[in-house]
Each structure stands twice: as C-alpha cells, then as structure tokens.
Design a protein around this motif. Structure first.
Motif, PDB file in Angstrom:
ATOM      1  N   ILE B  46      30.192  57.214  28.598  1.00 58.92           N
ATOM      2  CA  ILE B  46      30.302  58.010  29.789  1.00 58.92           C
ATOM      3  C   ILE B  46      29.568  59.138  30.030  1.00 58.92           C
ATOM      4  O   ILE B  46      28.975  59.479  31.118  1.00 58.92           O
ATOM      5  CB  ILE B  46      32.056  58.260  29.766  1.00 58.92           C
ATOM      6  N   THR B  53      29.873  59.795  34.791  1.00 60.27           N
ATOM      7  CA  THR B  53      31.045  58.912  35.556  1.00 60.27           C
ATOM      8  C   THR B  53      30.361  57.271  35.077  1.00 60.27           C
ATOM      9  O   THR B  53      29.199  56.805  35.531  1.00 60.27           O
ATOM     10  CB  THR B  53      30.984  59.159  36.688  1.00 60.27           C
ATOM     11  N   ASN B  93      36.906  54.348  37.950  1.00 59.48           N
ATOM     12  CA  ASN B  93      35.635  55.147  37.374  1.00 59.48           C
ATOM     13  C   ASN B  93      36.381  56.402  36.598  1.00 59.48           C
ATOM     14  O   ASN B  93      37.151  57.091  36.744  1.00 59.48           O
ATOM     15  CB  ASN B  93      35.222  55.919  38.657  1.00 59.48           C
ATOM     16  N   CYS B  94      35.512  56.402  35.385  1.00 65.26           N
ATOM     17  CA  CYS B  94      35.870  57.330  34.534  1.00 65.26           C
ATOM     18  C   CYS B  94      34.768  58.232  34.219  1.00 65.26           C
ATOM     19  O   CYS B  94      33.509  58.041  34.133  1.00 65.26           O
ATOM     20  CB  CYS B  94      35.857  56.712  32.974  1.00 65.26           C
ATOM     21  N   THR B  95      35.196  59.447  34.226  1.00 61.30           N
ATOM     22  CA  THR B  95      34.455  60.685  34.382  1.00 61.30           C
ATOM     23  C   THR B  95      34.683  61.682  33.187  1.00 61.30           C
ATOM     24  O   THR B  95      35.984  61.964  32.959  1.00 61.30           O
ATOM     25  CB  THR B  95      34.627  61.499  35.619  1.00 61.30           C
TER      26      THR B  95
END
Lengths: 110, 110
Positions: B46, B53, B93-95
């Motif tokens: 990430i 993201t 979505n991973c931020t």
DNA sequence: TGCATGCATCGATAACTGTCGATACATTGA
DNA sequence: TCAATGTATCGACAGTTATCGATGCATGCA
C-alpha cells in the motif's frame, strides 16, 4: 534465515520498497517483541535507567508480574535483539540496544 | 480507554519517560498490528502504491494468501488506524495513514 | 431481472502466547 | 559446607491468532 544483526545495522529495508518475505519476517520478529504492554513497560524502565541498564530484580515490582513472567519477557526482548542480558554475580543486568530500536524505527519511515 | 487518535497526533509518550499501563496498552495495540509478516507486506504494498492507496483486490496475489485471510489482515490494520478502507463500487481502496505510522515511529525514539 | 464478482462473515482448526506455581540451578556470604 | 537469594526452566492452562473453505451480501453489468 537472515541475521538479526542485519537489522541493527544502518537503515534497513523500509516501507519505501515492497518487502520480500524474509525481510517481512525479520521485521515482524522485532515488532512482535514490542507488541505486549508488559514488554513495552520493561523497555521503558530500562531505557530510563542509568546507562540504559537495569537489574532484572528491579523490574518485577514496577510491572506487577511474577518473577517467571518477567524473566520470560526479558528473554523475548533479548531474543529480538532489543536488550542484552549480562549476568553479574547473582543478578542479571539488562541493557537497551538503541541501534536495534533505531532499526525498527527506521522501518516505519514513509 | 484513550483514543487512538491521541497517538496519531504529535509526538506521543515515548520511551524517554516510564510508560504507564494505559500508554503501554495503546502502543502495544499498534505494534501488534505490525507484528505479522503478511500485514507488513500488505502495508508495504500500500505504501508503494500511487497516493498510498491500493485496491484490496490487488493485494491477494502478491502476498499469496486467501481472500478471507487478506480481508482479515486488512481489518486488523484498519482497526489499528494504520490504514483506512473506502468502499468504492465493488472494490475497497486501502490508504496508508502516515500520521499513525509516524506516531508509532516516534514512540521508539531513544 | 438475473448473473458475475469483490468483499465480509462464519465456523473450525491448529498453533502460538501470557501467565503462574513449583522446582531446579548457580552464586554469594557466613 | 550450608543456607539464602536471584534467575531460569518446566508443566499446565486459558486466551488469542492465523488460516481457509463455505457462505452470504452488495454492487455493477448485460
């Protein structure tokens, strides 16, 4: 299996490049040692002692755990390279390893 | 129970002063999330993605774990405040949360 | 409306971990 | 040499965790 010393040396692989499996395992070993409140308090006590060194016997009472439990946690910290243990007479002196702390610290740089 | 946000803010209680029980618990929660190689690799992926993201769907293959396992680890990271998850359409979505990383990083300063 | 797909949850299992009492070991001092 | 003391180890137990297959849920697309 990579040597733990590798991490203690200058600026290891951080999150600025994708970690391979071995590096991840190595870092996880370090963070695992930090992932317990009792161990963090032990580290804190040692870090605040003169010369970054504290006698094992002075650590049981502040953290409120039994002697075997403290001994176990100190071994975990030592195995992770965060402290060193030196037996002097009947006591064991625990000394912080700032380089190892710095190594794990740098790994978190973004 | 202290808020996790406290840690994300500027320069939390570090090892320069003895940790009380609550602070130790709070820090341990963060390090516990870092104490797994799979999660470290997820964080790394990430952190190296554009805008910090990455789509959850792009993370399973690189780490070589099943979809439920990756989902579990991402939840652990999110609970620890290290990432945020935003559902957009069918994807998540991973931020990365750099402030949280910095908070844990500062805790290791000696 | 129906199907495909990405994700979360559930249930189960194996492995690990924190804890402590009991005990053994080693060292110091009398 | 013997007793006292600081540590480490052992055995046990409870709680946690990593993992995955199966399943359910929601969303987008035809």
């Amino acid at each position: 299996m990579k040597e733990i010393a590798v991490l203690g040396e200058c600026c290891p692989q951080l999150l600025a490049a994708p970690l391979d499996e071995d590096d991840a395992e190595l870092l996880a070993t370090g963070f695992k040692a930090l992932a317990d409140p009792v161990r963090l308090r032990l580290l804190s006590l040692i870090a605040n002692a003169p010369d970054l060194t504290a006698c094992s016997c002075d650590l049981e009472e502040p953290v409120g755990k039994s002697q075997p439990t403290v001994s176990h946690h100190l071994s975990v910290l030592a195995d992770a390279g965060l402290i060193t243990k030196e037996k002097v007479g009947r006591w064991v002196n625990c000394t912080l390893v700032p380089e190892r702390m710095a190594g794990l610290r740098e790994a978190l740089a973004v």
